[in-house]
Scaffold this motif. Structure first.
Motif, PDB file in Angstrom:
ATOM      1  N   LEU A   1     -75.527   9.500  38.553  1.00  0.00           N
ATOM      2  CA  LEU A   1     -74.079   9.305  38.516  1.00  0.00           C
ATOM      3  C   LEU A   1     -73.739   7.826  38.636  1.00  0.00           C
ATOM      4  O   LEU A   1     -72.903   7.314  37.876  1.00  0.00           O
ATOM      5  CB  LEU A   1     -73.419  10.099  39.640  1.00  0.00           C
TER       6      LEU A   1
ATOM      7  N   MET B   1     -74.425   6.094  35.418  1.00  0.00           N
ATOM      8  CA  MET B   1     -73.475   6.403  34.342  1.00  0.00           C
ATOM      9  C   MET B   1     -72.170   5.634  34.500  1.00  0.00           C
ATOM     10  O   MET B   1     -71.530   5.276  33.506  1.00  0.00           O
ATOM     11  CB  MET B   1     -73.197   7.909  34.308  1.00  0.00           C
ATOM     12  N   ILE B   2     -71.750   5.373  35.736  1.00  0.00           N
ATOM     13  CA  ILE B   2     -70.465   4.703  35.944  1.00  0.00           C
ATOM     14  C   ILE B   2     -70.636   3.204  36.195  1.00  0.00           C
ATOM     15  O   ILE B   2     -69.685   2.522  36.584  1.00  0.00           O
ATOM     16  CB  ILE B   2     -69.688   5.347  37.108  1.00  0.00           C
ATOM     17  N   GLY B   3     -71.845   2.702  35.955  1.00  0.00           N
ATOM     18  CA  GLY B   3     -72.080   1.267  36.057  1.00  0.00           C
ATOM     19  C   GLY B   3     -72.245   0.727  37.455  1.00  0.00           C
ATOM     20  O   GLY B   3     -72.063  -0.471  37.681  1.00  0.00           O
TER      21      GLY B   3
END
Length: 301
Positions: free
Chosen positions: A146, A149-151
């Motif tokens: 997670l 994925m959100i940097g």
């Protein structure tokens, strides 16, 4: 028949089965465990009766408390208890405070917060084992995936596999599961405060924050103390959640309860019994002052 016997005889007779069961299966077994901890019953041969056991006094306790491995378990227990206690108290109090104020769909929010309590520690541990997976990079999964994925790659870590704070990561699912219970305790405390106190503070010109700070919050001290005692003693006996997330006997996350299980499985009965007595003493140090406080409060009332 003496008067006192006529007075107390029937009640004692009614509860005598419970008293007998309590004496045998609680205090009796505690006494047996304490006796075992002072023997040398620490091998398979002794356990099966091939070699008679002998009294060794406090040697098992000295050996345990001087062992770096057991000291590591005690340190993990302290870390787990502090993180678990602070997290549940903080989130539980915050949610109760928010629900005490007028809010739409209060019943829905209460159900959401309380739902984790309906899940067993073993079942939630299986899910959180995947969420707290230590894999990073292309093979990342769970929370690490997670963050990727959100940097927020810098937040990726090896969670419970970390030697220094791995046990603190396991406190995260425990906080998720028990915060709703603490919320229910605080919410009951909020709702139990007489409405007259709120009205009187508003008449005196107190703002909402001043009312909560000087009138409402001080009234919650008994609830907070009860929550600390309940959550604290639950954290001291932590076992199933830890065993569900980490591998058995994992050094990073082992606590005294896990040590007791491992020692018992390897036929070190006396050492396992000594660990049990140490845990009992730690819990008693937490519980007995609370019971004394409650008893004195009842007498004053």
């Amino acid at each position: 028949m003496p008067r006192n016997l006529r007075r107390w005889g029937p009640p004692l007779l009614m509860i005598s089965p419970s008293l007998i069961l309590l004496a045998v299966f609680v205090y009796g077994l505690l006494a047996v465990n304490a006796h075992t901890s002072t023997t040398d019953m620490n091998t398979a041969a002794q356990a099966t009766g091939v070699k008679p056991t002998s009294f060794v006094g406090f040697d098992n306790y000295t050996k345990l408390l001087s062992s770096p491995d057991f000291q590591h378990s005690l340190k993990n227990l302290v870390i787990y208890t502090v993180v678990f206690l602070v997290g549940t108290m903080l989130f539980g109090f915050l949610w109760a405070w928010l629900l005490d104020r007028p809010v739409r769909f209060e019943g829905v929010f209460r159900s959401i917060y309380l739902f984790p309590m309906a899940v067993s520690f073993v079942a939630s541990g299986v899910v959180w084992r995947w969420l707290l997976n230590s894999n990073q990079g292309e093979s990342a999964s769970g929370l690490n995936r997670l963050f990727q994925m959100i940097g927020l790659d810098f937040l990726q870590n090896n969670w419970w596999n970390n030697v220094n704070y791995g046990i603190a990561a396991i406190a995260i699912p425990a906080i998720w599961q028990l915060s709703g219970y603490v919320m229910a305790l605080f919410l009951a405390g909020f709702r139990g405060i007489p409405e007259e106190l709120r009205e009187a503070s508003q008449i005196d010109g107190a703002t909402t924050w001043q009312m909560y700070r000087h009138v409402i919050f001080p009234q919650l001290s008994p609830v907070a103390l009860s929550a600390v005692i309940i959550v604290g003693h639950m954290s001291l006996k932590a076992f199933d959640l830890i065993m569900s997330i980490s591998k058995p006997a994992n050094y990073q996350t082992k606590v005294p309860a896990v040590d007791m299980y491992v020692l018992k499985s390897s036929f070190h009965y006396a050492d396992a019994a000594a660990v049990g007595v140490i845990l009992l003493v730690i819990v008693a140090v937490l519980i007995i002052p609370y019971l004394v406080h409650i008893s004195r409060a009842e007498k004053r009332a």
